[in-house]
Scaffold this motif. Sequence first.
Motif, PDB file in Angstrom:
ATOM      1  N   GLN B  94       0.835  -1.223   0.000  1.00 25.69           N
ATOM      2  CA  GLN B  94       0.000   0.000   0.000  1.00 25.69           C
ATOM      3  C   GLN B  94       0.864   1.264   0.000  1.00 25.69           C
ATOM      4  O   GLN B  94       0.497   2.262  -0.605  1.00 25.69           O
ATOM      5  CB  GLN B  94      -0.934  -0.016   1.211  1.00 25.69           C
ATOM      6  N   VAL B  95       2.014   1.199   0.671  1.00 24.77           N
ATOM      7  CA  VAL B  95       2.942   2.349   0.632  1.00 24.77           C
ATOM      8  C   VAL B  95       3.445   2.529  -0.796  1.00 24.77           C
ATOM      9  O   VAL B  95       3.465   3.644  -1.336  1.00 24.77           O
ATOM     10  CB  VAL B  95       4.144   2.125   1.591  1.00 24.77           C
ATOM     11  N   ARG B  96       3.832   1.417  -1.404  1.00 25.54           N
ATOM     12  CA  ARG B  96       4.358   1.466  -2.782  1.00 25.54           C
ATOM     13  C   ARG B  96       3.330   2.091  -3.732  1.00 25.54           C
ATOM     14  O   ARG B  96       3.681   2.869  -4.616  1.00 25.54           O
ATOM     15  CB  ARG B  96       4.700   0.042  -3.235  1.00 25.54           C
ATOM     16  N   ASP B  97       2.039   1.762  -3.510  1.00 29.14           N
ATOM     17  CA  ASP B  97       0.991   2.253  -4.417  1.00 29.14           C
ATOM     18  C   ASP B  97       0.421   3.613  -3.996  1.00 29.14           C
ATOM     19  O   ASP B  97      -0.519   4.108  -4.617  1.00 29.14           O
ATOM     20  CB  ASP B  97      -0.145   1.224  -4.496  1.00 29.14           C
ATOM     21  N   GLY B  98       0.956   4.185  -2.938  1.00 32.52           N
ATOM     22  CA  GLY B  98       0.518   5.519  -2.520  1.00 32.52           C
ATOM     23  C   GLY B  98      -0.764   5.551  -1.713  1.00 32.52           C
ATOM     24  O   GLY B  98      -1.371   6.614  -1.583  1.00 32.52           O
ATOM     25  N   GLN B  99      -1.183   4.405  -1.160  1.00 34.31           N
ATOM     26  CA  GLN B  99      -2.408   4.392  -0.341  1.00 34.31           C
ATOM     27  C   GLN B  99      -2.112   4.703   1.119  1.00 34.31           C
ATOM     28  O   GLN B  99      -3.002   5.058   1.878  1.00 34.31           O
ATOM     29  CB  GLN B  99      -3.093   3.021  -0.471  1.00 34.31           C
ATOM     30  N   ILE B 100      -0.869   4.507   1.518  1.00 28.92           N
ATOM     31  CA  ILE B 100      -0.429   4.860   2.883  1.00 28.92           C
ATOM     32  C   ILE B 100       0.746   5.817   2.740  1.00 28.92           C
ATOM     33  O   ILE B 100       1.630   5.608   1.907  1.00 28.92           O
ATOM     34  CB  ILE B 100       0.012   3.592   3.656  1.00 28.92           C
ATOM     35  N   ASP B 101       0.745   6.902   3.533  1.00 30.35           N
ATOM     36  CA  ASP B 101       1.807   7.898   3.405  1.00 30.35           C
ATOM     37  C   ASP B 101       3.090   7.454   4.096  1.00 30.35           C
ATOM     38  O   ASP B 101       4.192   7.751   3.625  1.00 30.35           O
ATOM     39  CB  ASP B 101       1.337   9.236   3.989  1.00 30.35           C
ATOM     40  N   LEU B 102       2.919   6.760   5.216  1.00 37.13           N
ATOM     41  CA  LEU B 102       4.092   6.383   6.014  1.00 37.13           C
ATOM     42  C   LEU B 102       3.786   5.059   6.710  1.00 37.13           C
ATOM     43  O   LEU B 102       2.692   4.883   7.253  1.00 37.13           O
ATOM     44  CB  LEU B 102       4.307   7.476   7.073  1.00 37.13           C
ATOM     45  N   LEU B 103       4.739   4.138   6.659  1.00 37.05           N
ATOM     46  CA  LEU B 103       4.554   2.862   7.361  1.00 37.05           C
ATOM     47  C   LEU B 103       5.705   2.709   8.354  1.00 37.05           C
ATOM     48  O   LEU B 103       6.874   2.870   7.976  1.00 37.05           O
ATOM     49  CB  LEU B 103       4.572   1.700   6.359  1.00 37.05           C
TER      50      LEU B 103
END
Lengths: 317, 161
Positions: B94-103
């Motif tokens: 999801q980070v890679r796809d831009g759905q999460i800003d920070l993990l």
Amino acid sequence: MSDNSLPDELAATMRKAIRLEYWNLFWTATIIVTMGLVLGQSQTMKTAWVEDTLGVVPPIMFVIAAHMELRGTRSAHFPFGFERVNGLGFFVAAVALTAVGALLLYNAIMSLIATEHATVGSIVLFGQHIWLGWLMIAAQIYSLIPPLFIGRKELPLAEELNDKLLHTDALMNKANWLTGAAGLAGIIGLGLGWWWADALAAAIISVAVINDGVKALRSSTAELVDGAPRALSQPALSEDAQALCEHLQAEFPGTTVRLRETGRLIRAEVHGAHSPQDWQHPRRYWPSEKERAWRLAQVSFVPPVEAVAELLSDSKP
Amino acid sequence: MRSAPKPGHLYACYALVMRYLPALALTLLAGCNSLPRDPDGTLDRIRQQHRLTVGWVDGASPPPVVRRFLEEVARDTHAAIILRSGAAEPLLAQVRDGQIDLLIGPFEKDSPWAGDVAFGPPLARGAGEIEIKAAARNGENRWIMLAERAARTVSQEARAE
């Protein structure tokens, strides 16, 4: 005539060229280290760094070949000395340039297809958070300066020595501003948020590397397969060799003249003519500037076929 | 034969450079501030929407430095944090796809995801080669810079990296 294959009048120029190439290697090493410190994930920077690292191949090959030409004496195993080591070095440099250029272009195209977004983060310098891209730009600008000066100094020496390896290196150094500008544009584009700028700049640099490599490959293979002497900067036939060919044909009408190049020297064969009665040094046949007459190392004569047939019939019992 | 440059010419060049140097320096300084930009505008979006999506990897209790890190990021962006938790792999995707800003979570020092997402400096060290660190979307360089600065502000490990 010296024991090595290098004409005596070129020894001083050759030593000057060797000194310059050591300086070239030193400055290139500083560029490689500087660029290596700020590489990051940028495709442009990696490509530019590989290009700079590859830049040491021609000077290293030149220095090795030059030392062998200067110091390597003729022997039973190497009766012609080491005049073709330069040609071999030229070929090795050409193969390295072409192969790595192709690999870099493949990587750049793959990055574009995969829409890879290069990450360039920050570092802390003197207590300040600085975007690494600024240091990349500074490193790119630094990498432009030494090659420009070295290329200018190499060019006249390469022409005097008729050295294709040195000449190719000089042209690559002089044209380095183009790849440097592409690299700068790539990093600035990346900073502006254009993710494709990085890979596109890398592709442009790769094409420049391949172009240099293919040109060098064509000239170097021509020499290795005994092709006619080529011009210094391109695979076209060299003008002085063409003038020599015309001169020999005028002097020995009805013959076939074949020229080949061994390193910086030209060897001529006149087919269909007996050796002249008044023996001449090969340099006597050089048609243009006498100070370049060292280029012609050998003129051989191959008698007409009829003469050989007569000789064979006379020898029968 | 090319003649050597005369001292007068050198002085003219020097004067020209000195004349435009302040303008050049100012332009560069202005540029320093405006670059880099995010290709997908992550930081601008967070600042406009006042909302920041943060993922946390299940099965680990966050050390205090993670809380300080998130507070620092929230202060810089004036954004409220929306927390999601789950397994590492789906969250990284999801980070890679831009759905999460920070993990944030425990990741190996040489994580196989290093090419797919941008890991920041370590906030804390776990057992062996494990580091507690934040991952952001690749290429969002201004956003990544902000996260890196926040990590260095709150964590000794990040400063030492």
